[in-house]
Design a protein around this motif. Structure first.
Motif, PDB file in Angstrom:
ATOM      1  N   ASP A 111      -2.528  -2.955  -1.774  1.00 48.33           N
ATOM      2  CA  ASP A 111      -2.910  -2.897  -0.357  1.00 48.33           C
ATOM      3  C   ASP A 111      -4.396  -2.635  -0.201  1.00 48.33           C
ATOM      4  O   ASP A 111      -5.040  -3.194   0.684  1.00 48.33           O
ATOM      5  CB  ASP A 111      -2.121  -1.800   0.373  1.00 48.33           C
ATOM      6  CG  ASP A 111      -0.713  -2.255   0.729  1.00 48.33           C
ATOM      7  OD1 ASP A 111      -0.554  -3.412   1.154  1.00 48.33           O
ATOM      8  OD2 ASP A 111       0.221  -1.452   0.591  1.00 48.33           O
ATOM      9  N   TYR A 123      -1.490  -1.348  12.250  1.00 54.88           N
ATOM     10  CA  TYR A 123      -0.959   0.016  12.163  1.00 54.88           C
ATOM     11  C   TYR A 123      -0.892   0.492  10.716  1.00 54.88           C
ATOM     12  O   TYR A 123      -1.253   1.635  10.412  1.00 54.88           O
ATOM     13  CB  TYR A 123       0.426   0.077  12.818  1.00 54.88           C
ATOM     14  CG  TYR A 123       1.070   1.433  12.742  1.00 54.88           C
ATOM     15  CD1 TYR A 123       0.576   2.505  13.488  1.00 54.88           C
ATOM     16  CD2 TYR A 123       2.165   1.659  11.921  1.00 54.88           C
ATOM     17  CE1 TYR A 123       1.162   3.759  13.407  1.00 54.88           C
ATOM     18  CE2 TYR A 123       2.763   2.907  11.836  1.00 54.88           C
ATOM     19  CZ  TYR A 123       2.248   3.948  12.584  1.00 54.88           C
ATOM     20  OH  TYR A 123       2.828   5.192  12.511  1.00 54.88           O
ATOM     21  N   GLU A 124      -0.463  -0.391   9.796  1.00 55.07           N
ATOM     22  CA  GLU A 124      -0.405  -0.024   8.380  1.00 55.07           C
ATOM     23  C   GLU A 124      -1.800   0.268   7.826  1.00 55.07           C
ATOM     24  O   GLU A 124      -1.994   1.221   7.071  1.00 55.07           O
ATOM     25  CB  GLU A 124       0.263  -1.143   7.574  1.00 55.07           C
ATOM     26  CG  GLU A 124       1.745  -1.260   7.827  1.00 55.07           C
ATOM     27  CD  GLU A 124       2.375  -2.468   7.153  1.00 55.07           C
ATOM     28  OE1 GLU A 124       1.629  -3.266   6.519  1.00 55.07           O
ATOM     29  OE2 GLU A 124       3.599  -2.619   7.266  1.00 55.07           O
ATOM     30  N   VAL A 177       1.596  -4.724  13.547  1.00 51.33           N
ATOM     31  CA  VAL A 177       2.204  -3.983  12.436  1.00 51.33           C
ATOM     32  C   VAL A 177       1.205  -3.836  11.296  1.00 51.33           C
ATOM     33  O   VAL A 177       1.049  -2.755  10.717  1.00 51.33           O
ATOM     34  CB  VAL A 177       3.502  -4.676  11.959  1.00 51.33           C
ATOM     35  CG1 VAL A 177       3.972  -4.130  10.621  1.00 51.33           C
ATOM     36  CG2 VAL A 177       4.598  -4.513  13.010  1.00 51.33           C
ATOM     37  N   MET A 178       0.501  -4.915  10.962  1.00 51.30           N
ATOM     38  CA  MET A 178      -0.482  -4.850   9.889  1.00 51.30           C
ATOM     39  C   MET A 178      -1.637  -3.915  10.262  1.00 51.30           C
ATOM     40  O   MET A 178      -2.096  -3.128   9.422  1.00 51.30           O
ATOM     41  CB  MET A 178      -1.003  -6.238   9.558  1.00 51.30           C
ATOM     42  CG  MET A 178      -1.657  -6.293   8.206  1.00 51.30           C
ATOM     43  SD  MET A 178      -1.895  -7.960   7.635  1.00 51.30           S
ATOM     44  CE  MET A 178      -3.443  -8.305   8.422  1.00 51.30           C
ATOM     45  N   GLN A 208       3.197  -7.961  -1.218  1.00 54.46           N
ATOM     46  CA  GLN A 208       4.591  -7.522  -1.223  1.00 54.46           C
ATOM     47  C   GLN A 208       5.484  -8.337  -2.152  1.00 54.46           C
ATOM     48  O   GLN A 208       6.285  -7.774  -2.882  1.00 54.46           O
ATOM     49  CB  GLN A 208       5.145  -7.565   0.201  1.00 54.46           C
ATOM     50  CG  GLN A 208       4.442  -6.590   1.129  1.00 54.46           C
ATOM     51  CD  GLN A 208       4.843  -6.753   2.582  1.00 54.46           C
ATOM     52  OE1 GLN A 208       5.502  -7.728   2.957  1.00 54.46           O
ATOM     53  NE2 GLN A 208       4.450  -5.809   3.411  1.00 54.46           N
ATOM     54  N   LEU A 262      -2.875   3.682   9.118  1.00 53.37           N
ATOM     55  CA  LEU A 262      -2.226   4.774   8.383  1.00 53.37           C
ATOM     56  C   LEU A 262      -2.851   4.981   7.011  1.00 53.37           C
ATOM     57  O   LEU A 262      -3.047   6.118   6.580  1.00 53.37           O
ATOM     58  CB  LEU A 262      -0.730   4.492   8.221  1.00 53.37           C
ATOM     59  CG  LEU A 262       0.147   4.729   9.439  1.00 53.37           C
ATOM     60  CD1 LEU A 262       1.602   4.446   9.098  1.00 53.37           C
ATOM     61  CD2 LEU A 262       0.001   6.150   9.967  1.00 53.37           C
ATOM     62  N   LYS A 263      -3.185   3.886   6.325  1.00 52.16           N
ATOM     63  CA  LYS A 263      -3.821   4.017   5.006  1.00 52.16           C
ATOM     64  C   LYS A 263      -5.176   4.696   5.127  1.00 52.16           C
ATOM     65  O   LYS A 263      -5.531   5.547   4.317  1.00 52.16           O
ATOM     66  CB  LYS A 263      -3.949   2.646   4.354  1.00 52.16           C
ATOM     67  CG  LYS A 263      -2.637   2.127   3.855  1.00 52.16           C
ATOM     68  CD  LYS A 263      -2.780   0.780   3.215  1.00 52.16           C
ATOM     69  CE  LYS A 263      -1.404   0.307   2.811  1.00 52.16           C
ATOM     70  NZ  LYS A 263      -0.909  -0.775   3.579  1.00 52.16           N
ATOM     71  N   HIS A 310      -0.645 -11.351   3.200  1.00 50.83           N
ATOM     72  CA  HIS A 310      -0.291  -9.996   2.748  1.00 50.83           C
ATOM     73  C   HIS A 310       1.128  -9.973   2.191  1.00 50.83           C
ATOM     74  O   HIS A 310       1.386  -9.390   1.135  1.00 50.83           O
ATOM     75  CB  HIS A 310      -0.434  -9.006   3.907  1.00 50.83           C
ATOM     76  CG  HIS A 310      -0.162  -7.586   3.516  1.00 50.83           C
ATOM     77  ND1 HIS A 310       1.088  -7.017   3.635  1.00 50.83           N
ATOM     78  CD2 HIS A 310      -0.965  -6.629   2.992  1.00 50.83           C
ATOM     79  CE1 HIS A 310       1.047  -5.775   3.216  1.00 50.83           C
ATOM     80  NE2 HIS A 310      -0.187  -5.512   2.810  1.00 50.83           N
TER      81      HIS A 310
END
Length: 196
Positions: A41, A127-128, A124-125, A34, A131-132, A29
């Motif tokens: 994403d 969670y991202e 963290v991934m 990034q 959120l998306k 990722h």
């Protein structure tokens, strides 16, 4: 230049991806989305879901797909080779050393030391991604699928590939139904461009 970037990006993943395929996903990722912007994403999430649903190592499948997307068959070959080279070299050169040290605290300390970092990267991934989904999908479905996934994976020990396959089948069925419903609604509504 693009092939060189593909090689460098996936070579770095191969070197730093200690612990196997799932630990490489945040690294893929970081490079593909990034750093180089080879995909968005949303595309990455789709590729990750499909890669998990198919058999074989996830990191190699993702390298092949991303390489192919960026530069065709040559890109796929370069990305896969770059991903595999560090692992192959490490296996050949270090296997004997690691085997001799497996009962010592050195290898155990390395493993224990890197596990929290890998756990945080994966959290963290996750969670991202949550959120998306929260922002772009129906919130009740996001919550429902989160709960179903937690129960299936943590309590029932369901194979992640099976769970992803079920989620993809559900999403395909729902999307197909919604598209048909929208087409029927458009066909049934009078043309607004024609005045009486």
């Amino acid at each position: 230049m693009v092939l060189w970037n593909l090689f460098l990006g996936f070579f770095r993943i191969g070197i730093l991806g200690y612990g196997g395929g799932p630990t490489m996903i945040p690294l893929v990722h970081a490079e593909a989305v990034q750093k180089y912007g080879w995909m968005t994403d949303e595309e990455f999430t789709d590729v990750l879901a499909m890669g998990n649903a198919l058999p074989g190592p996830i990191a190699t499948k993702m390298a092949g797909y991303i390489g192919y997307k960026v530069k065709g068959a040559a890109g796929a070959a370069v990305a896969i080779v770059a991903m595999v080279i560090p692992v192959l070299i490490a296996m050949i050169l270090l296997l004997g050393l690691i085997y001799r040290l497996k009962d010592s605290g050195i290898v155990g300390g390395m493993t224990h030391g890197v596990q929290p970092v890998i756990g945080v990267m994966m959290a963290v991934m996750a969670y991202e991604f949550f959120l998306k989904s929260w922002k772009s999908w129906i919130k009740s479905r996001t919550i429902a699928w989160t709960v179903v996934s937690l129960v299936a994976l943590a309590l029932l020990n369901v194979n992640p590939g099976l769970l992803i396959g079920i989620a993809l089948a559900y999403a395909f069925t729902e999307s197909t139904y919604l598209v048909r419903k929208q087409k029927k609604k458009q066909a049934d509504s009078p043309d607004r461009g024609i005045s009486a």
